[in-house]
Design an enzyme around this catalytic site. Sequence first.
Site, short mmCIF file in Angstrom:
data_model
loop_
_atom_site.label_atom_id
_atom_site.label_comp_id
_atom_site.label_asym_id
_atom_site.label_seq_id
_atom_site.Cartn_x
_atom_site.Cartn_y
_atom_site.Cartn_z
N SER A 1 16.57 -6.60 0.15
CA SER A 1 16.35 -7.54 -0.95
C SER A 1 16.35 -8.98 -0.46
CB SER A 1 17.44 -7.37 -2.01
OG SER A 1 17.35 -8.43 -2.94
N ARG B 1 16.46 -11.30 -2.49
CA ARG B 1 17.31 -12.02 -3.45
C ARG B 1 18.72 -12.13 -2.91
NH1 ARG B 1 17.82 -9.87 -9.19
NH2 ARG B 1 18.46 -12.01 -9.53
N GLU C 1 14.49 -0.93 -0.77
CA GLU C 1 14.04 -1.98 0.16
C GLU C 1 15.06 -3.10 0.29
OE1 GLU C 1 10.27 -3.65 -0.98
OE2 GLU C 1 10.20 -4.98 0.75
N GLU D 1 0.84 -1.21 0.00
CA GLU D 1 0.00 0.00 0.00
C GLU D 1 0.87 1.25 0.00
OE1 GLU D 1 -3.98 -1.73 2.22
OE2 GLU D 1 -2.69 -0.41 3.37
N ARG E 1 -3.72 8.12 4.15
CA ARG E 1 -3.43 6.91 4.94
C ARG E 1 -3.56 7.10 6.44
NH1 ARG E 1 -3.80 2.77 1.18
NH2 ARG E 1 -2.51 3.24 -0.61
N ARG F 1 11.89 -17.73 -1.36
CA ARG F 1 11.03 -16.72 -0.72
C ARG F 1 9.61 -16.73 -1.26
NH1 ARG F 1 12.74 -10.86 -3.36
NH2 ARG F 1 12.63 -11.50 -5.52
C1 LIG Z 1 -8.55 3.83 1.23
C2 LIG Z 1 -7.77 3.46 -0.01
C3 LIG Z 1 -8.15 2.38 -0.76
C4 LIG Z 1 -7.43 2.01 -1.90
N1 LIG Z 1 -7.82 0.92 -2.62
C5 LIG Z 1 -7.11 0.56 -3.71
C6 LIG Z 1 -7.48 -0.59 -4.48
O1 LIG Z 1 -8.45 -1.27 -4.18
N2 LIG Z 1 -6.71 -0.93 -5.53
C7 LIG Z 1 -5.63 -0.19 -5.90
O2 LIG Z 1 -4.97 -0.53 -6.89
N3 LIG Z 1 -5.26 0.90 -5.22
C8 LIG Z 1 -5.97 1.29 -4.12
N4 LIG Z 1 -5.56 2.38 -3.41
C9 LIG Z 1 -4.37 3.12 -3.82
C10 LIG Z 1 -4.74 4.43 -4.52
O3 LIG Z 1 -5.45 4.18 -5.73
C11 LIG Z 1 -3.46 5.24 -4.86
O4 LIG Z 1 -2.64 4.48 -5.72
C12 LIG Z 1 -2.67 5.57 -3.63
O5 LIG Z 1 -3.49 6.03 -2.60
C13 LIG Z 1 -1.63 6.64 -3.98
O6 LIG Z 1 -2.32 7.84 -4.18
P1 LIG Z 1 -1.86 8.89 -5.26
O7 LIG Z 1 -1.81 8.27 -6.64
O8 LIG Z 1 -2.74 10.11 -5.11
O9 LIG Z 1 -0.39 9.24 -4.74
P2 LIG Z 1 0.92 9.54 -5.55
O10 LIG Z 1 1.31 8.39 -6.40
O11 LIG Z 1 1.93 9.99 -4.55
O12 LIG Z 1 0.54 10.73 -6.48
C14 LIG Z 1 0.26 12.04 -5.94
C15 LIG Z 1 -0.54 12.85 -6.94
O13 LIG Z 1 0.27 13.07 -8.10
C16 LIG Z 1 -0.55 13.01 -9.26
N5 LIG Z 1 -0.11 11.87 -10.08
C17 LIG Z 1 0.80 10.90 -9.73
N6 LIG Z 1 0.98 10.06 -10.75
C18 LIG Z 1 0.16 10.46 -11.74
C19 LIG Z 1 -0.13 9.95 -13.03
N7 LIG Z 1 0.44 8.86 -13.51
N8 LIG Z 1 -1.01 10.62 -13.79
C20 LIG Z 1 -1.62 11.74 -13.33
N9 LIG Z 1 -1.42 12.27 -12.10
C21 LIG Z 1 -0.53 11.62 -11.32
C22 LIG Z 1 -1.99 12.82 -8.77
O14 LIG Z 1 -2.57 14.09 -8.59
C23 LIG Z 1 -1.81 12.15 -7.44
O15 LIG Z 1 -2.89 12.33 -6.53
C24 LIG Z 1 -6.29 2.76 -2.29
C25 LIG Z 1 -5.92 3.87 -1.52
C26 LIG Z 1 -6.62 4.22 -0.39
C27 LIG Z 1 -6.18 5.39 0.44
#
Ligand SMILES: Cc1cc2nc3c(=O)[nH]c(=O)nc-3n(C[C@H](O)[C@H](O)[C@H](O)COP(=O)(O)OP(=O)(O)OC[C@H]3O[C@@H](n4cnc5c(N)ncnc54)[C@H](O)[C@@H]3O)c2cc1C
Length: 234
Positions: free
Chosen positions: A100, A102, A98, A86, A195, A168
Site C-alpha cells: 500500500s 497509503r 498489494e 493487466e 498472457r 503518490r
Molecule cells: C491481449 C489482451 C488485450 C486486452 N485488451 C484490453 C483492453 O483494451 N481493455 C480492457 O479493459 N481489457 C483488456 N484486456 C483484458 C481482458 O478483457 C480481460 O479482462 C482479461 O484478459 C481477464 O480475462 P478473463 O475475464 O477471461 O479472466 P477472469 O476474470 O479470470 O475470468 C475467467 C473466466 O470466468 C468467467 N467470468 C469471470 N467474470 C465473469 C463475469 N462477470 N461474467 C461472466 N463470466 C465471467 C469468464 O468465462 C472468464 O473468461 C485484454 C486482455 C488481453 C489478453
Amino acid sequence: MVATIEETAENTVAVLDHGFVALDGALASDLAVVNAARVSFNARSEEMSERDEGLIRFLMRDRHGSPFEHGYFRFIVKAPIFVVREHHRHRAGHSYNEWSGRYSKLEAEYYVPDYVRTQVGKPGAYSFEPVEPEVREAAREELTAVAEQAFDAYERMLEQGVAKEVARMGLPLSLYTKYFWSCNPRSLMHFCSLRNSEQAQYEIREYARAAEAFLERLMPVTHAAFVAGGRVAP
Ligand SMILES: Cc1cc2nc3c(=O)[nH]c(=O)nc-3n(C[C@H](O)[C@H](O)[C@H](O)COP(=O)(O)OP(=O)(O)OC[C@H]3O[C@@H](n4cnc5c(N)ncnc54)[C@H](O)[C@@H]3O)c2cc1C
C-alpha cells in the site's frame, strides 16, 4: 525488524530489470487432479499411473475443468504498475494483496525497457519491431528522466508533510510494486493462455512465462496436456 518480501522469498524467477515471480507456497499436483475426478467413482489413486495421465489428458481435452481447481499456488510478484493493472483483471480463482502506497513510502524503483519497439499494423493485430539503437537509447533516457523527476517531486511533497496517499499521485506507471497472488491450476492456465501469448504485451508475457514454469514444474502432466491442447484452459 520485519523482513522484506524479497528476503523471505524462495523459488524466485527474475523478470524484467527489477521484478520477479516467487513461489511462496504451493499445494499442487497432478495426483490431486486425478483424485478429484476419480471421486466420481468413489475411487482414489495413491500414485500416478499411465491410466491417470490419460485421464488428465481426457479432462483437458473435454474441458472438464473443476478437477483442476483443487490445487493452490501462492506467488509473490514484483512488477511495474502497468503490468499489475493487466494482471489484476484476472478475477476468477485469483486473489491479490498489494503493497500500500497509503501506508508506507514507495521505493524509487521503476522499469526501463530493454526492448523498445515500434508498433506496425492495425489495433488488435499489431506486430512489434525493435526501434533503431539511437531511438531506443533516447526512449530509455526519456523514461528514466520522467520517473526520476516524478520520484523527486514525491519525496519533496513527503518532506513538506503531504500524505503518502496524495504525494503518490504523480508517480509513473513504470514504478514497481509488490503483491501476493494466489490462484488454482485452472485459473493459472487461463491466465497463461491469455498472457503467455503472442497477443499479450511483452512485459506481462514475461511474468506469465515465469508463473507457467512453476505449473510445469509441479504439475508436469497437466502442463503437457494444456500445451498439447493448444493452450486452452479447461
Ligand atoms: C491481449 C489482451 C488485450 C486486452 N485488451 C484490453 C483492453 O483494451 N481493455 C480492457 O479493459 N481489457 C483488456 N484486456 C483484458 C481482458 O478483457 C480481460 O479482462 C482479461 O484478459 C481477464 O480475462 P478473463 O475475464 O477471461 O479472466 P477472469 O476474470 O479470470 O475470468 C475467467 C473466466 O470466468 C468467467 N467470468 C469471470 N467474470 C465473469 C463475469 N462477470 N461474467 C461472466 N463470466 C465471467 C469468464 O468465462 C472468464 O473468461 C485484454 C486482455 C488481453 C489478453
